[in-house]
Motif scaffolding. Structure first.
Motif, PDB file in Angstrom:
ATOM      1  N   MET A   1       0.843  -1.189   0.000  1.00 40.46           N
ATOM      2  CA  MET A   1       0.000   0.000   0.000  1.00 40.46           C
ATOM      3  C   MET A   1       0.882   1.245   0.000  1.00 40.46           C
ATOM      4  O   MET A   1       1.662   1.450   0.931  1.00 40.46           O
ATOM      5  N   ALA A   2       0.793   2.025  -1.061  1.00 41.92           N
ATOM      6  CA  ALA A   2       1.541   3.282  -1.133  1.00 41.92           C
ATOM      7  C   ALA A   2       0.657   4.413  -0.627  1.00 41.92           C
ATOM      8  O   ALA A   2      -0.516   4.500  -1.013  1.00 41.92           O
ATOM      9  N   VAL A   3       1.215   5.250   0.239  1.00 37.96           N
ATOM     10  CA  VAL A   3       0.482   6.395   0.777  1.00 37.96           C
ATOM     11  C   VAL A   3       1.136   7.651   0.219  1.00 37.96           C
ATOM     12  O   VAL A   3       2.311   7.912   0.478  1.00 37.96           O
ATOM     13  N   ILE A   4       0.377   8.405  -0.594  1.00 34.74           N
ATOM     14  CA  ILE A   4       0.926   9.588  -1.250  1.00 34.74           C
ATOM     15  C   ILE A   4       0.126  10.830  -0.838  1.00 34.74           C
ATOM     16  O   ILE A   4      -0.979  10.708  -0.303  1.00 34.74           O
ATOM     17  N   GLY A   5       0.706  11.986  -1.119  1.00 35.93           N
ATOM     18  CA  GLY A   5       0.010  13.233  -0.798  1.00 35.93           C
ATOM     19  C   GLY A   5       1.018  14.323  -0.513  1.00 35.93           C
ATOM     20  O   GLY A   5       2.211  14.060  -0.355  1.00 35.93           O
ATOM     21  N   PRO A   6       0.556  15.579  -0.450  1.00 42.07           N
ATOM     22  CA  PRO A   6       1.474  16.689  -0.196  1.00 42.07           C
ATOM     23  C   PRO A   6       2.094  16.611   1.193  1.00 42.07           C
ATOM     24  O   PRO A   6       1.593  15.905   2.077  1.00 42.07           O
ATOM     25  N   SER A   7       3.183  17.354   1.406  1.00 44.95           N
ATOM     26  CA  SER A   7       3.806  17.417   2.736  1.00 44.95           C
ATOM     27  C   SER A   7       2.783  17.964   3.732  1.00 44.95           C
ATOM     28  O   SER A   7       1.985  18.835   3.396  1.00 44.95           O
ATOM     29  N   GLY A   8       2.821  17.406   4.953  1.00 49.17           N
ATOM     30  CA  GLY A   8       1.898  17.874   5.986  1.00 49.17           C
ATOM     31  C   GLY A   8       0.496  17.341   5.848  1.00 49.17           C
ATOM     32  O   GLY A   8      -0.435  17.839   6.483  1.00 49.17           O
ATOM     33  N   SER A   9       0.319  16.288   5.032  1.00 51.83           N
ATOM     34  CA  SER A   9      -1.038  15.768   4.803  1.00 51.83           C
ATOM     35  C   SER A   9      -1.451  14.717   5.834  1.00 51.83           C
ATOM     36  O   SER A   9      -2.605  14.287   5.847  1.00 51.83           O
ATOM     37  N   GLY A  10      -0.512  14.282   6.698  1.00 52.85           N
ATOM     38  CA  GLY A  10      -0.850  13.273   7.715  1.00 52.85           C
ATOM     39  C   GLY A  10      -0.337  11.884   7.384  1.00 52.85           C
ATOM     40  O   GLY A  10      -0.597  10.931   8.119  1.00 52.85           O
ATOM     41  N   LYS A  11       0.428  11.749   6.290  1.00 50.05           N
ATOM     42  CA  LYS A  11       0.887  10.420   5.852  1.00 50.05           C
ATOM     43  C   LYS A  11       1.757   9.737   6.915  1.00 50.05           C
ATOM     44  O   LYS A  11       1.515   8.593   7.289  1.00 50.05           O
ATOM     45  N   SER A  12       2.773  10.461   7.387  1.00 46.69           N
ATOM     46  CA  SER A  12       3.689   9.864   8.372  1.00 46.69           C
ATOM     47  C   SER A  12       2.987   9.649   9.710  1.00 46.69           C
ATOM     48  O   SER A  12       3.246   8.658  10.393  1.00 46.69           O
ATOM     49  N   THR A  13       2.092  10.560  10.069  1.00 47.22           N
ATOM     50  CA  THR A  13       1.333  10.388  11.319  1.00 47.22           C
ATOM     51  C   THR A  13       0.480   9.123  11.235  1.00 47.22           C
ATOM     52  O   THR A  13       0.386   8.357  12.201  1.00 47.22           O
ATOM     53  N   PHE A  14      -0.138   8.902  10.080  1.00 42.95           N
ATOM     54  CA  PHE A  14      -0.922   7.680   9.863  1.00 42.95           C
ATOM     55  C   PHE A  14      -0.038   6.449  10.039  1.00 42.95           C
ATOM     56  O   PHE A  14      -0.375   5.517  10.780  1.00 42.95           O
TER      57      PHE A  14
ATOM     58  N   ARG B   1      -2.261  -1.072  -4.065  1.00 42.96           N
ATOM     59  CA  ARG B   1      -3.267  -0.115  -3.613  1.00 42.96           C
ATOM     60  C   ARG B   1      -2.570   1.200  -3.288  1.00 42.96           C
ATOM     61  O   ARG B   1      -1.454   1.203  -2.750  1.00 42.96           O
ATOM     62  N   VAL B   2      -3.247   2.302  -3.597  1.00 44.74           N
ATOM     63  CA  VAL B   2      -2.681   3.627  -3.337  1.00 44.74           C
ATOM     64  C   VAL B   2      -3.702   4.434  -2.531  1.00 44.74           C
ATOM     65  O   VAL B   2      -4.895   4.434  -2.848  1.00 44.74           O
ATOM     66  N   LEU B   3      -3.209   5.098  -1.484  1.00 47.64           N
ATOM     67  CA  LEU B   3      -4.038   6.016  -0.705  1.00 47.64           C
ATOM     68  C   LEU B   3      -3.544   7.429  -0.975  1.00 47.64           C
ATOM     69  O   LEU B   3      -2.335   7.674  -0.959  1.00 47.64           O
ATOM     70  N   PHE B   4      -4.463   8.354  -1.205  1.00 51.93           N
ATOM     71  CA  PHE B   4      -4.102   9.767  -1.345  1.00 51.93           C
ATOM     72  C   PHE B   4      -4.634  10.520  -0.139  1.00 51.93           C
ATOM     73  O   PHE B   4      -5.834  10.510   0.130  1.00 51.93           O
ATOM     74  N   MET B   5      -3.720  11.173   0.598  1.00 50.68           N
ATOM     75  CA  MET B   5      -4.117  11.931   1.782  1.00 50.68           C
ATOM     76  C   MET B   5      -3.822  13.411   1.595  1.00 50.68           C
ATOM     77  O   MET B   5      -2.847  13.788   0.938  1.00 50.68           O
ATOM     78  N   ALA B   6      -4.673  14.241   2.174  1.00 53.94           N
ATOM     79  CA  ALA B   6      -4.446  15.693   2.228  1.00 53.94           C
ATOM     80  C   ALA B   6      -5.209  16.228   3.441  1.00 53.94           C
ATOM     81  O   ALA B   6      -6.311  15.755   3.741  1.00 53.94           O
ATOM     82  N   ASP B   7      -4.591  17.164   4.159  1.00 56.11           N
ATOM     83  CA  ASP B   7      -5.227  17.806   5.323  1.00 56.11           C
ATOM     84  C   ASP B   7      -5.732  16.792   6.356  1.00 56.11           C
ATOM     85  O   ASP B   7      -6.801  16.969   6.945  1.00 56.11           O
ATOM     86  N   GLY B   8      -4.964  15.707   6.538  1.00 56.62           N
ATOM     87  CA  GLY B   8      -5.319  14.721   7.553  1.00 56.62           C
ATOM     88  C   GLY B   8      -6.436  13.777   7.164  1.00 56.62           C
ATOM     89  O   GLY B   8      -6.853  12.930   7.950  1.00 56.62           O
ATOM     90  N   LYS B   9      -6.940  13.921   5.942  1.00 56.30           N
ATOM     91  CA  LYS B   9      -8.050  13.062   5.494  1.00 56.30           C
ATOM     92  C   LYS B   9      -7.589  12.127   4.377  1.00 56.30           C
ATOM     93  O   LYS B   9      -6.718  12.486   3.589  1.00 56.30           O
TER      94      LYS B   9
END
Length: 258
Positions: A38-51, A223-231
């Motif tokens: 599962m790849a988790v992508i998104g802009p910096s500060g989107s919550g990826k590492s916190t997830f 599978r790819v997840l796109f995160m932004a603004d913690g969502k």
């Protein structure tokens, strides 16, 4: 995937700071299945590492549930198969989740072999002989067996990260978590680390990878997840995400990075 292949169920996961003013994670729900890459992508500060760091409780969630192998690990206690109330053993949980960071976190005063054998001997009680045999096999796998007696300072960044990956594998985890494992590397070293990860994926290792490497996300993940603004704004196959994006934020993100 059949429902019983589900390894980690994340439900309405929240992580708030400053009394709720900062919502690093804002209601993320996802199932991670056995064998997923599962790849988790998104802009910096989107919550990826916190997830990612919430999955093994390096970050303690503010709310929601993370069920790993049938146990909600966000609870301090749970009922076992006999109905007894048991305290959650975080150390035992983390043994089952290998973690690889941006920075390699190798012990500088130890040789590669010592870095590799420390946790299996101390945590799992494996004999020195057995731990060294396994460590040398793993180092051989990433082309570094001949450097077993070297210290981290003597290695390139790519070599250090390959050691960090096999050090996590030495604990025989059920799932591997990667937090932007190539972002601290020089561009010419990225490939050698991604090759090791591709090999793991082909062998069926369950992996969750926070990454800026869109090529890896497209080619290796299922599978790819796109995160932004913690969502979690969009999820799907690499084809869904890269060729048929739906969410405007995702379309905007891809226009900038591809």
């Amino acid at each position: 995937m059949a429902a019983n292949d589900s390894m980690i169920q994340v439900t309405d996961l929240k992580k708030y700071y400053a009394g709720g003013a900062i919502k690093a994670l804002d209601g993320v729900t996802i199932d991670i299945n056995k064998g997923d890459v599962m790849a988790v992508i998104g802009p910096s500060g989107s919550g990826k590492s916190t997830f990612l760091r919430s999955l093994n409780l390096m970050e303690e969630p503010t709310g929601g549930a993370i069920v790993f192998n049938g146990v909600d690990i966000t609870k301090k206690k749970y009922r076992d198969a006999d109905g007894k109330l048991v305290k959650l053993d975080i150390d035992s949980l983390r043994q089952k989740m290998g973690m690889v960071f941006q920075h390699f976190n190798l012990f500088p005063h130890m040789t590669l072999l010592e870095n590799m054998t420390l946790a299996p001997m101390k945590v799992k009680g494996i004999s020195k002989e057995e731990a060294e045999k396994k460590a040398l096999e793993l180092l051989d796998r990433v082309g570094l067996k001949d450097r077993a007696g070297a210290y981290p300072i003597q290695l390139s960044g790519g070599q250090k990260q390959r050691v960090a990956i096999v050090r996590a594998l030495a604990m025989e985890p059920e799932v591997m978590l990667f937090d932007e494992p190539t972002s601290a590397l020089d561009p010419e070293m990225v490939g050698e680390v991604l090759d090791v990860m591709k090999e793991l994926a082909q062998e069926g290792m369950t992996m969750v990878v926070v990454t800026h490497e869109m090529g890896f996300a497209r080619e290796v993940s299922n599978r790819v997840l796109f995160m932004a603004d913690g969502k979690l704004l969009e999820k799907g196959t690499p084809e869904d995400i890269f060729d048929h994006p739906q969410n405007p934020r995702l379309k905007d993100f891809l226009a900038k990075v591809l």
